[in-house]
Write an enzyme that holds these catalytic residues in place. Structure first.
Site, mmCIF file in Angstrom:
data_model
loop_
_atom_site.group_PDB
_atom_site.id
_atom_site.type_symbol
_atom_site.label_atom_id
_atom_site.label_comp_id
_atom_site.label_asym_id
_atom_site.label_seq_id
_atom_site.Cartn_x
_atom_site.Cartn_y
_atom_site.Cartn_z
ATOM 1 N N GLY A 160 12.431 54.483 37.886
ATOM 2 C CA GLY A 160 12.461 55.485 39.083
ATOM 3 C C GLY A 160 10.927 55.397 39.745
ATOM 4 O O GLY A 160 10.552 56.286 40.563
ATOM 5 N N GLY A 208 10.050 56.896 43.740
ATOM 6 C CA GLY A 208 10.189 58.348 44.155
ATOM 7 C C GLY A 208 8.816 58.958 44.093
ATOM 8 O O GLY A 208 7.681 58.232 44.266
ATOM 9 N N GLN A 209 8.884 60.331 44.291
ATOM 10 C CA GLN A 209 7.463 61.164 44.629
ATOM 11 C C GLN A 209 6.503 60.755 43.404
ATOM 12 O O GLN A 209 5.285 60.424 43.530
ATOM 13 C CB GLN A 209 7.989 62.472 44.676
ATOM 14 C CG GLN A 209 6.517 63.253 44.998
ATOM 15 C CD GLN A 209 6.681 64.560 44.579
ATOM 16 O OE1 GLN A 209 7.662 65.219 43.860
ATOM 17 N NE2 GLN A 209 5.810 65.633 45.263
ATOM 18 N N ARG A 244 16.352 50.538 44.230
ATOM 19 C CA ARG A 244 16.035 49.723 45.560
ATOM 20 C C ARG A 244 14.710 49.555 45.522
ATOM 21 O O ARG A 244 13.717 50.201 44.791
ATOM 22 C CB ARG A 244 16.441 50.730 46.546
ATOM 23 C CG ARG A 244 18.028 51.175 46.938
ATOM 24 C CD ARG A 244 18.247 51.935 47.995
ATOM 25 N NE ARG A 244 17.715 53.310 47.584
ATOM 26 C CZ ARG A 244 18.788 53.978 46.859
ATOM 27 N NH1 ARG A 244 19.975 53.428 46.860
ATOM 28 N NH2 ARG A 244 18.534 55.407 46.528
ATOM 29 N N ASP A 275 18.894 49.972 37.639
ATOM 30 C CA ASP A 275 19.718 51.102 37.592
ATOM 31 C C ASP A 275 19.880 51.517 36.116
ATOM 32 O O ASP A 275 20.310 50.733 35.466
ATOM 33 C CB ASP A 275 21.050 50.683 38.199
ATOM 34 C CG ASP A 275 21.691 52.078 38.195
ATOM 35 O OD1 ASP A 275 21.700 53.174 37.581
ATOM 36 O OD2 ASP A 275 22.936 52.174 38.999
ATOM 37 N N TYR A 320 20.670 70.498 36.723
ATOM 38 C CA TYR A 320 19.411 69.824 36.502
ATOM 39 C C TYR A 320 18.562 70.401 35.376
ATOM 40 O O TYR A 320 18.262 69.756 34.485
ATOM 41 C CB TYR A 320 18.599 70.013 37.800
ATOM 42 C CG TYR A 320 17.069 69.495 37.745
ATOM 43 C CD1 TYR A 320 16.760 67.974 37.614
ATOM 44 C CD2 TYR A 320 16.149 70.222 38.065
ATOM 45 C CE1 TYR A 320 15.329 67.846 37.656
ATOM 46 C CE2 TYR A 320 14.767 69.771 37.874
ATOM 47 C CZ TYR A 320 14.639 68.505 37.663
ATOM 48 O OH TYR A 320 13.242 67.961 37.739
ATOM 49 N N LYS A 346 17.754 68.792 31.722
ATOM 50 C CA LYS A 346 16.347 68.649 31.291
ATOM 51 C C LYS A 346 16.358 69.138 30.035
ATOM 52 O O LYS A 346 15.414 68.781 29.059
ATOM 53 C CB LYS A 346 15.293 69.227 32.249
ATOM 54 C CG LYS A 346 15.090 68.577 33.436
ATOM 55 C CD LYS A 346 14.393 67.151 33.268
ATOM 56 C CE LYS A 346 14.342 66.430 34.420
ATOM 57 N NZ LYS A 346 13.875 64.807 34.235
ATOM 58 N N ILE A 371 5.492 69.744 42.175
ATOM 59 C CA ILE A 371 4.249 68.678 42.461
ATOM 60 C C ILE A 371 3.957 68.558 43.903
ATOM 61 O O ILE A 371 4.766 68.206 44.459
ATOM 62 C CB ILE A 371 4.493 67.293 41.717
ATOM 63 C CG1 ILE A 371 4.662 67.653 40.067
ATOM 64 C CG2 ILE A 371 3.367 66.411 41.857
ATOM 65 C CD1 ILE A 371 5.033 66.299 39.616
#
Ligand code: AKB
Length: 315
Positions: free
Chosen positions: A8, A11-12, A36, A52, A141, A145, A171
């Site tokens: 990942g 991402g951020q 991607r 993936d 979500y 977690k 964050i």
């Protein structure tokens, strides 16, 4: 020598964690990966694999072919996106995690697993929420977690894998935008303040939530992964925070630098309900005592830095 895979990574967190790890361990030792590839990103500055994590065979092959011994597993959907498609969230967050844990088991890797304040729900204590308390979230979500935390503990107990993790609050960062979270407003507000001088917030002005600034988020992850295991009584799912703030307080901090900045409110009922189910503030004393969590940025220092860095970039 460490050989690190970051899932990942577009991402951020990943966009900044990869550079942070490459500075520390050497570029060729940190393999970024994602579903991607974004041109002009960290994917072009060192090794990158299209991955993936819901594909178990590919996940194992990437770990094997690159002789990976440490995985920072960031691939995940966030809270608001999850409510739009709970089945997709479960597939990515849970099947992705088990594929990563299985690859780690096959190749003896250490794993970093980012959990979230989303593990708490309306039955958890609201203020100074303790490390060990009720975790019965109401979002898919949050459920993924909590399940992830338990699964990581299970792989440690059953197979002896070294798996560690943090419960990240919101964050705040200035490289990649967050996508689909409840705490996203605290990033978007800075872009809007600099571009338009105004921001429309999707949470109520007095919604208190915990936040940290990205440099502390990165340092926390690495510090935990390098901590002496003998000192870790929890290993996984550490509460961490640096500031508990409301949209009104954040807007006031921005106004100190930009007096003409204005904020108004258009409440998104889905994200407001999620935020209302999360703690106002966390107790992070276990992280402080067990491995030295010590955030450097409070509201004032983070706001000054965010505005400076973003202003330079936007101009
Ligand atoms: C979200 O808002 O969904 C995330 C989180 C707090 O885990 N930023």
């Amino acid at each position: 020598m460490k050989k690190i895979l970051v899932t990942g990574s577009m991402g951020q967190i990943g966009s900044e964690l990869v550079s942070h790890l490459r500075d520390r361990y050497g570029s060729s030792n940190v393999i970024a990966s994602g579903r991607r590839k974004k041109n002009g990103s960290i994917a072009d500055q060192g090794p990158f694999e299209l991955l993936d994590v819901t594909d178990s065979e590919k996940t194992e092959a990437v770990v094997r072919n690159n002789k990976v011994n440490t995985i920072y597993h960031l691939a995940s959907l966030l809270s608001a996106t999850g409510e739009q498609d709970p089945q997709a969230l479960w597939n990515i967050n849970m099947n992705g995690l088990i594929n990563v844990l299985e690859a780690a088991r096959a190749h003896g890797c250490s794993v970093f697993f980012p959990s979230s304040i989303a593990v708490f729900g309306s039955q958890s204590p609201k203020d100074k929420t303790p490390q060990d308390t009720i975790t019965r979230p109401s979002t898919i979500y949050g459920i993924s977690k909590v399940s992830g935390e338990l699964l990581c503990d299970y792989y440690h107990l059953k197979y002896g894998l070294d798996i560690r993790g943090l419960r990240y609050p919101g964050i705040i960062s200035n490289v990649a935008l967050p996508g689909g979270g409840t705490t996203d407003y605290a990033v978007l507000i800075f872009y809007d303040a600099l571009k338009d001088g105004r921001h429309t917030c999707f949470l109520k002005e007095d919604t208190a939530l915990d936040f940290i600034y990205m440099p502390d988020a990165l340092e926390g992850a690495v510090k935990l992964m390098e901590a002496d295991p003998a000192k870790l009584r929890h290993r996984n799912a550490f509460n961490i925070t640096a500031m508990s703030i409301t949209p009104k307080q954040l807007a006031a901090a921005i106004k100190e630098h930009k007096p003409d900045f204005t904020i108004d409110y258009e409440i998104d009922p889905v994200r407001q309900e999620i935020a209302d189910s999360w703690p106002n503030s966390l107790d992070d004393s276990e992280a402080r005592t067990q491995w030295g969590w010590d955030p450097q940025y409070d509201l004032k220092k983070m706001t000054t830095d965010m505005l400076e860095v973003l202003a330079a970039r936007i101009n």
